[in-house]
Design a protein around this motif. Structure first.
Motif, PDB file in Angstrom:
ATOM      1  N   PHE A  22       0.846  -1.189   0.000  1.00 26.52           N
ATOM      2  CA  PHE A  22       0.000   0.000   0.000  1.00 26.52           C
ATOM      3  C   PHE A  22       0.885   1.243   0.000  1.00 26.52           C
ATOM      4  O   PHE A  22       1.984   1.234   0.549  1.00 26.52           O
ATOM      5  N   MET A  23       0.359   2.346  -0.607  1.00 30.10           N
ATOM      6  CA  MET A  23       1.115   3.600  -0.615  1.00 30.10           C
ATOM      7  C   MET A  23       0.145   4.776  -0.614  1.00 30.10           C
ATOM      8  O   MET A  23      -0.890   4.750  -1.281  1.00 30.10           O
ATOM      9  N   CYS A  24       0.486   5.811   0.122  1.00 23.21           N
ATOM     10  CA  CYS A  24      -0.299   7.041   0.154  1.00 23.21           C
ATOM     11  C   CYS A  24      -0.285   7.684  -1.224  1.00 23.21           C
ATOM     12  O   CYS A  24       0.772   7.846  -1.828  1.00 23.21           O
ATOM     13  N   GLN A  25      -1.449   8.051  -1.727  1.00 24.46           N
ATOM     14  CA  GLN A  25      -1.548   8.735  -3.018  1.00 24.46           C
ATOM     15  C   GLN A  25      -2.419   9.986  -2.912  1.00 24.46           C
ATOM     16  O   GLN A  25      -2.862  10.517  -3.921  1.00 24.46           O
ATOM     17  N   ASN A  26      -2.690  10.455  -1.700  1.00 23.64           N
ATOM     18  CA  ASN A  26      -3.529  11.638  -1.525  1.00 23.64           C
ATOM     19  C   ASN A  26      -2.871  12.880  -2.101  1.00 23.64           C
ATOM     20  O   ASN A  26      -3.463  13.610  -2.864  1.00 23.64           O
ATOM     21  N   ASP A  27      -1.663  13.152  -1.713  1.00 25.04           N
ATOM     22  CA  ASP A  27      -0.863  14.252  -2.235  1.00 25.04           C
ATOM     23  C   ASP A  27       0.528  13.711  -2.494  1.00 25.04           C
ATOM     24  O   ASP A  27       1.414  13.830  -1.646  1.00 25.04           O
ATOM     25  N   PRO A  28       0.744  13.041  -3.656  1.00 24.39           N
ATOM     26  CA  PRO A  28       2.046  12.422  -3.893  1.00 24.39           C
ATOM     27  C   PRO A  28       3.202  13.369  -3.595  1.00 24.39           C
ATOM     28  O   PRO A  28       3.199  14.517  -4.001  1.00 24.39           O
ATOM     29  N   GLY A  29       4.155  12.867  -2.842  1.00 28.68           N
ATOM     30  CA  GLY A  29       5.319  13.647  -2.448  1.00 28.68           C
ATOM     31  C   GLY A  29       5.204  14.257  -1.063  1.00 28.68           C
ATOM     32  O   GLY A  29       6.202  14.597  -0.458  1.00 28.68           O
ATOM     33  N   CYS A  31       3.601  12.677   1.572  1.00 29.32           N
ATOM     34  CA  CYS A  31       3.469  11.621   2.575  1.00 29.32           C
ATOM     35  C   CYS A  31       4.796  10.942   2.895  1.00 29.32           C
ATOM     36  O   CYS A  31       4.833  10.009   3.676  1.00 29.32           O
ATOM     37  N   ASP A  32       5.888  11.368   2.284  1.00 24.53           N
ATOM     38  CA  ASP A  32       7.193  10.714   2.434  1.00 24.53           C
ATOM     39  C   ASP A  32       7.089   9.221   2.134  1.00 24.53           C
ATOM     40  O   ASP A  32       7.696   8.387   2.794  1.00 24.53           O
ATOM     41  N   GLU A  33       6.316   8.884   1.074  1.00 24.64           N
ATOM     42  CA  GLU A  33       6.082   7.479   0.744  1.00 24.64           C
ATOM     43  C   GLU A  33       7.321   6.767   0.212  1.00 24.64           C
ATOM     44  O   GLU A  33       7.335   5.553   0.105  1.00 24.64           O
ATOM     45  N   TRP A  34       8.381   7.481  -0.098  1.00 27.84           N
ATOM     46  CA  TRP A  34       9.628   6.873  -0.546  1.00 27.84           C
ATOM     47  C   TRP A  34      10.418   6.281   0.611  1.00 27.84           C
ATOM     48  O   TRP A  34      11.284   5.454   0.431  1.00 27.84           O
ATOM     49  N   ASP A  35      10.115   6.699   1.833  1.00 27.70           N
ATOM     50  CA  ASP A  35      10.854   6.306   3.032  1.00 27.70           C
ATOM     51  C   ASP A  35      10.210   5.071   3.674  1.00 27.70           C
ATOM     52  O   ASP A  35       9.013   5.066   3.944  1.00 27.70           O
ATOM     53  N   PHE A 142       6.208   5.851  -8.490  1.00 26.52           N
ATOM     54  CA  PHE A 142       7.483   5.839  -7.780  1.00 26.52           C
ATOM     55  C   PHE A 142       8.334   7.012  -8.225  1.00 26.52           C
ATOM     56  O   PHE A 142       9.505   6.870  -8.573  1.00 26.52           O
ATOM     57  N   GLY A 143       7.740   8.196  -8.268  1.00 20.61           N
ATOM     58  CA  GLY A 143       8.467   9.428  -8.547  1.00 20.61           C
ATOM     59  C   GLY A 143       8.820   9.658 -10.002  1.00 20.61           C
ATOM     60  O   GLY A 143       9.724  10.419 -10.296  1.00 20.61           O
ATOM     61  N   GLY A 144       8.146   9.025 -10.921  1.00 21.54           N
ATOM     62  CA  GLY A 144       8.423   9.213 -12.338  1.00 21.54           C
ATOM     63  C   GLY A 144       9.595   8.368 -12.810  1.00 21.54           C
ATOM     64  O   GLY A 144      10.707   8.857 -12.925  1.00 21.54           O
ATOM     65  N   ALA A 160       7.652  -6.330   7.433  1.00 23.37           N
ATOM     66  CA  ALA A 160       8.003  -6.077   6.037  1.00 23.37           C
ATOM     67  C   ALA A 160       7.935  -4.576   5.793  1.00 23.37           C
ATOM     68  O   ALA A 160       7.169  -3.862   6.443  1.00 23.37           O
ATOM     69  N   LYS A 161       8.765  -4.106   4.861  1.00 24.87           N
ATOM     70  CA  LYS A 161       8.820  -2.669   4.550  1.00 24.87           C
ATOM     71  C   LYS A 161       9.051  -2.472   3.056  1.00 24.87           C
ATOM     72  O   LYS A 161       9.548  -3.360   2.366  1.00 24.87           O
ATOM     73  N   MET A 162       8.699  -1.263   2.610  1.00 31.62           N
ATOM     74  CA  MET A 162       8.910  -0.883   1.211  1.00 31.62           C
ATOM     75  C   MET A 162       9.436   0.553   1.183  1.00 31.62           C
ATOM     76  O   MET A 162       9.032   1.393   1.985  1.00 31.62           O
ATOM     77  N   LEU A 163      10.310   0.824   0.222  1.00 32.85           N
ATOM     78  CA  LEU A 163      10.783   2.180  -0.030  1.00 32.85           C
ATOM     79  C   LEU A 163      10.944   2.301  -1.536  1.00 32.85           C
ATOM     80  O   LEU A 163      10.874   1.304  -2.246  1.00 32.85           O
ATOM     81  N   TRP A 164      11.080   3.507  -2.019  1.00 32.12           N
ATOM     82  CA  TRP A 164      11.364   3.679  -3.445  1.00 32.12           C
ATOM     83  C   TRP A 164      12.357   4.779  -3.686  1.00 32.12           C
ATOM     84  O   TRP A 164      12.558   5.647  -2.838  1.00 32.12           O
ATOM     85  N   GLN A 165      12.983   4.684  -4.859  1.00 30.94           N
ATOM     86  CA  GLN A 165      13.954   5.678  -5.304  1.00 30.94           C
ATOM     87  C   GLN A 165      13.663   6.026  -6.749  1.00 30.94           C
ATOM     88  O   GLN A 165      13.102   5.235  -7.487  1.00 30.94           O
TER      89      GLN A 165
END
Length: 166
Positions: A22-29, A31-35, A142-144, A160-165
């Protein structure tokens, strides 16, 4: 949070958990969803042995239209980036059609960021690398053009965890 997908490394009857992403998509960027530790994304580890399907509610949108499915293809190569290009050339498709890898070694875009388990404080094990996807209407954000990295711990706490770059 928006449901992105589910991952399993092995068959359902082997005790391997199902990982729900799952990932926050309310206001991309915002929510610090990359962390992996900021709360903008979540990986829920579920025991599969007692799962059953439920009926969706009658009203509202409950699922996104699915335009892309995934198949697993074994490719022998020295690393993920090479395997991705080798398979795309052999299959005569764009490398963007490759949506990631299960197991192996991550191909970091910015530098290694292996998350630490909240329960045992040890580095987690790599599960999967996910590409954003080729179609902007169904792609995970995932940030374009970025990649997500999914990890889990084997300490028995189903962490379990997820991050993106990007």
């Amino acid at each position: 949070m928006q449901f992105l997908g589910q991952l399993r490394l092995k068959k359902q009857d082997d005790g391997e958990p199902l990982l729900l992403l799952f990932m926050c998509q309310n206001d991309p960027g915002l929510c610090d969803e990359w962390d992996a530790n900021a709360g903008g994304n979540k990986v829920v580890s579920v025991d599969c042995q007692s799962l059953s399907l439920v009926e969706p509610p009658n009203g509202g949108d409950t699922i996104r239209p699915i335009l892309h499915g995934a198949i697993l293809v074994d490719v022998e190569s020295e690393n993920y980036d090479t395997a991705r290009v080798d398979w795309a050339v052999a299959a005569d498709v764009n490398p963007q059609e490759v949506l990631g890898q299960l197991a192996g070694q991550p191909s970091w875009i910015q530098g290694e960021e292996v998350p630490v388990c909240d329960s045992c404080n040890n580095p987690m094990s790599f599960v999967a690398q996910l590409e954003q996807g080729p179609d902007w209407e169904t792609a995970m954000n995932f940030g374009g053009g970025g990649c997500a990295y999914v990890y889990r711990c084997s300490c028995g706490k189903h962490q379990a965890k997820m991050l993106w770059q990007c």
